[in-house]
Write a protein that holds these residues in place. Structure first.
Motif, PDB file in Angstrom:
ATOM      1  N   ASN A 158      -9.294   6.656   6.823  1.00 25.27           N
ATOM      2  CA  ASN A 158      -8.261   7.641   6.538  1.00 25.27           C
ATOM      3  C   ASN A 158      -7.168   6.974   5.738  1.00 25.27           C
ATOM      4  O   ASN A 158      -6.108   6.648   6.243  1.00 25.27           O
ATOM      5  N   ASP A 159      -7.420   6.726   4.477  1.00 23.31           N
ATOM      6  CA  ASP A 159      -6.441   6.067   3.626  1.00 23.31           C
ATOM      7  C   ASP A 159      -5.317   6.979   3.208  1.00 23.31           C
ATOM      8  O   ASP A 159      -4.321   6.536   2.666  1.00 23.31           O
ATOM      9  N   THR A 160      -5.462   8.305   3.462  1.00 28.61           N
ATOM     10  CA  THR A 160      -4.405   9.241   3.098  1.00 28.61           C
ATOM     11  C   THR A 160      -3.355   9.372   4.181  1.00 28.61           C
ATOM     12  O   THR A 160      -2.358  10.042   4.001  1.00 28.61           O
ATOM     13  N   ASP A 161      -3.598   8.764   5.311  1.00 26.17           N
ATOM     14  CA  ASP A 161      -2.634   8.818   6.408  1.00 26.17           C
ATOM     15  C   ASP A 161      -1.342   8.154   5.963  1.00 26.17           C
ATOM     16  O   ASP A 161      -1.355   7.007   5.499  1.00 26.17           O
ATOM     17  N   PRO A 162      -0.167   8.830   6.134  1.00 32.34           N
ATOM     18  CA  PRO A 162       1.094   8.219   5.721  1.00 32.34           C
ATOM     19  C   PRO A 162       1.400   6.933   6.462  1.00 32.34           C
ATOM     20  O   PRO A 162       2.151   6.087   5.984  1.00 32.34           O
ATOM     21  N   LEU A 163       0.830   6.758   7.655  1.00 33.98           N
ATOM     22  CA  LEU A 163       1.077   5.516   8.383  1.00 33.98           C
ATOM     23  C   LEU A 163       0.391   4.330   7.738  1.00 33.98           C
ATOM     24  O   LEU A 163       0.650   3.190   8.108  1.00 33.98           O
ATOM     25  N   SER A 164      -0.503   4.597   6.780  1.00 36.16           N
ATOM     26  CA  SER A 164      -1.208   3.494   6.146  1.00 36.16           C
ATOM     27  C   SER A 164      -0.272   2.605   5.337  1.00 36.16           C
ATOM     28  O   SER A 164      -0.584   1.450   5.072  1.00 36.16           O
ATOM     29  N   THR A 165       0.900   3.121   4.934  1.00 37.41           N
ATOM     30  CA  THR A 165       1.856   2.285   4.209  1.00 37.41           C
ATOM     31  C   THR A 165       2.484   1.246   5.118  1.00 37.41           C
ATOM     32  O   THR A 165       3.005   0.247   4.649  1.00 37.41           O
ATOM     33  N   ASN A 166       2.447   1.490   6.431  1.00 38.74           N
ATOM     34  CA  ASN A 166       3.003   0.541   7.393  1.00 38.74           C
ATOM     35  C   ASN A 166       1.908   0.068   8.345  1.00 38.74           C
ATOM     36  O   ASN A 166       2.171  -0.164   9.520  1.00 38.74           O
ATOM     37  N   ILE A 257      16.871  -1.022  13.975  1.00 42.98           N
ATOM     38  CA  ILE A 257      16.956   0.435  13.776  1.00 42.98           C
ATOM     39  C   ILE A 257      15.755   0.944  12.987  1.00 42.98           C
ATOM     40  O   ILE A 257      15.155   1.985  13.327  1.00 42.98           O
ATOM     41  N   LEU A 258      15.363   0.230  11.934  1.00 43.58           N
ATOM     42  CA  LEU A 258      14.216   0.662  11.129  1.00 43.58           C
ATOM     43  C   LEU A 258      12.919   0.633  11.928  1.00 43.58           C
ATOM     44  O   LEU A 258      12.092   1.538  11.802  1.00 43.58           O
ATOM     45  N   VAL A 259      12.728  -0.389  12.740  1.00 44.15           N
ATOM     46  CA  VAL A 259      11.517  -0.459  13.566  1.00 44.15           C
ATOM     47  C   VAL A 259      11.506   0.670  14.593  1.00 44.15           C
ATOM     48  O   VAL A 259      10.458   1.262  14.879  1.00 44.15           O
ATOM     49  N   TYR A 260      12.668   1.008  15.139  1.00 45.05           N
ATOM     50  CA  TYR A 260      12.755   2.079  16.136  1.00 45.05           C
ATOM     51  C   TYR A 260      12.365   3.426  15.526  1.00 45.05           C
ATOM     52  O   TYR A 260      11.711   4.240  16.180  1.00 45.05           O
ATOM     53  N   PHE A 261      12.764   3.646  14.270  1.00 48.83           N
ATOM     54  CA  PHE A 261      12.448   4.908  13.602  1.00 48.83           C
ATOM     55  C   PHE A 261      11.303   4.744  12.597  1.00 48.83           C
ATOM     56  O   PHE A 261      11.232   5.467  11.614  1.00 48.83           O
ATOM     57  N   LEU A 262      10.404   3.799  12.861  1.00 52.43           N
ATOM     58  CA  LEU A 262       9.349   3.485  11.902  1.00 52.43           C
ATOM     59  C   LEU A 262       8.425   4.668  11.649  1.00 52.43           C
ATOM     60  O   LEU A 262       8.038   4.940  10.506  1.00 52.43           O
ATOM     61  N   LYS A 263       8.069   5.384  12.698  1.00 45.22           N
ATOM     62  CA  LYS A 263       7.144   6.513  12.527  1.00 45.22           C
ATOM     63  C   LYS A 263       7.755   7.616  11.671  1.00 45.22           C
ATOM     64  O   LYS A 263       7.051   8.292  10.927  1.00 45.22           O
ATOM     65  N   ASP A 264       9.062   7.807  11.770  1.00 45.15           N
ATOM     66  CA  ASP A 264       9.723   8.843  10.975  1.00 45.15           C
ATOM     67  C   ASP A 264       9.854   8.439   9.517  1.00 45.15           C
ATOM     68  O   ASP A 264       9.995   9.302   8.643  1.00 45.15           O
ATOM     69  N   LEU A 265       9.816   7.126   9.230  1.00 44.72           N
ATOM     70  CA  LEU A 265       9.986   6.636   7.863  1.00 44.72           C
ATOM     71  C   LEU A 265       8.678   6.128   7.267  1.00 44.72           C
ATOM     72  O   LEU A 265       8.682   5.454   6.239  1.00 44.72           O
ATOM     73  N   ILE A 269       7.337   4.296   0.743  1.00 45.68           N
ATOM     74  CA  ILE A 269       6.524   3.151   0.342  1.00 45.68           C
ATOM     75  C   ILE A 269       7.310   1.847   0.344  1.00 45.68           C
ATOM     76  O   ILE A 269       6.712   0.768   0.378  1.00 45.68           O
ATOM     77  N   PHE A 270       8.631   1.918   0.319  1.00 39.21           N
ATOM     78  CA  PHE A 270       9.420   0.690   0.263  1.00 39.21           C
ATOM     79  C   PHE A 270       9.804   0.161   1.644  1.00 39.21           C
ATOM     80  O   PHE A 270      10.399  -0.913   1.749  1.00 39.21           O
ATOM     81  N   ILE A 271       9.458   0.873   2.721  1.00 38.87           N
ATOM     82  CA  ILE A 271       9.838   0.451   4.062  1.00 38.87           C
ATOM     83  C   ILE A 271       9.231  -0.898   4.446  1.00 38.87           C
ATOM     84  O   ILE A 271       9.933  -1.759   4.992  1.00 38.87           O
TER      85      ILE A 271
END
Length: 323
Positions: A158-166, A257-265, A269-271
């Motif tokens: 599932n390469d289209t999954d947005p979580l694939s960027t992280n 803070i970024l790790v805590y809200f990682l799923k929302d961000l 692509i720059f995260i």
């Protein structure tokens, strides 16, 4: 053509590795004179910082480059990744606090000289402190090495999954198998061992700021007395300890803070590149600040008091009987 998240992370990791290697090598070179003679504890502290910074960049960021290049990590790789990240982050904060405490003590002795020598063997106590920090850091982070595992089903086909960027942050997770252990250790202990030393570091630096302002107002009977190398070094060490605090504190808070809200961000692509810069930025930049503490001066406090050679008296001079 827009750059991908993997490409941005590879660029960020490469830049941080190069800057860290150059900075820590220069820091080691600038303090190499401490190796001669009796090894000073202050150098052991700096050497520990150099080692932690290099391990964080050379191990952690190299593994990120490998992962972003398409080579997946196995369970052992995930364990090394999380253990290295947790251990080096904690030790960097603890050693920075230890560094600030050393200069706080010296600055306090400069502003408020003691009438009597307390008789403390600071070299011995500081050596014990550095050793205790290493042992404590490894002991506290051992559970990270034990409970980290790789999730096999994440992003499978599932390469289209947005979580694939992280994906590197989502594939390697800690599974404690117990909700209470996960809460008390994963979400309480691991945060507490970083945030308490950070809060102490902030307090120490505010205290040093007060002592610096107090020393600036000091007078010696309306006579200006110049500072020697030792006092200049102590003043620089105190000032740059404050700069180190101002560098590491916002980086740690922003990363948390970024790790805590990682799923929302996850869709950004720059995260991954931003997370890498926040997590390794202190290890790359702080050596340059430490170099400036002893720039163009004798390392009196840092390497110990410089021994002065006695001036030989001429043998052909007759001494006065009244001398």
């Amino acid at each position: 053509m827009k750059p991908s998240a993997d490409m941005l992370e590879i660029i960020a990791c490469t830049v941080l590795i190069l800057v860290s290697v150059v900075g820590n090598t220069c820091l080691f070179y600038s303090t190499r004179k401490c190796i001669t003679g009796r090894l000073q504890t202050s150098f052991l502290l700096i050497f520990s910082l150099i080692f932690v910074h290099l391990i964080r960049n050379l191990v952690l960021n190299v593994m990120k480059i490998v992962y972003s290049s398409g080579i997946t990590l196995d369970s052992a790789g995930c364990k090394v990744l999380h253990f290295t990240a947790a251990l080096t982050a904690s030790l960097a904060i603890w050693f920075t606090l230890h560094f600030a405490l050393l200069y706080l003590w010296r600055l306090y002795r400069t502003v408020h000289p003691l009438s009597e020598d307390p008789g403390l063997d600071q070299q011995k106590h500081s050596l014990k402190g550095v050793s205790a920090l290493w042992v404590s850091g490894v002991a506290v982070d051992i559970p990270v090495l034990i409970y980290t595992r790789k999730l096999e089903f994440v992003n499978a086909g599932n390469d289209t999954d947005p979580l694939s960027t992280n994906k590197i942050y989502m594939d390697c997770l800690m599974d404690f198998g117990n909700k209470q252990v996960e809460f008390y250790y994963g979400k309480f202990v691991l945060v507490l061992i970083d945030i308490l030393p950070l809060a102490t570091l902030v307090f120490v630096c505010f205290w040093m700021s007060f002592l610096l302002s107090e020393r600036k107002k000091m007078t010696y009977g309306d006579i200006w007395i110049g500072d020697d190398d030792s006092e200049i070094e102590i003043l620089r060490g105190a000032k740059f300890s404050i700069l180190l605090m101002l560098l590491i504190t916002p980086l740690w808070i922003s990363h948390f803070i970024l790790v805590y809200f990682l799923k929302d961000l996850a869709a950004c692509i720059f995260i991954p590149a931003v997370l890498t810069a926040l997590s390794s930025g202190f290890s790359a930049l702080s050596p340059f600040l430490l170099i400036l503490v002893n720039y163009k001066m004798e390392l009196v406090f840092f390497c110990g008091t410089k021994e002065e050679k006695p001036t030989p008296q001429p043998t052909n001079v007759a001494l006065s009987p009244y001398a």
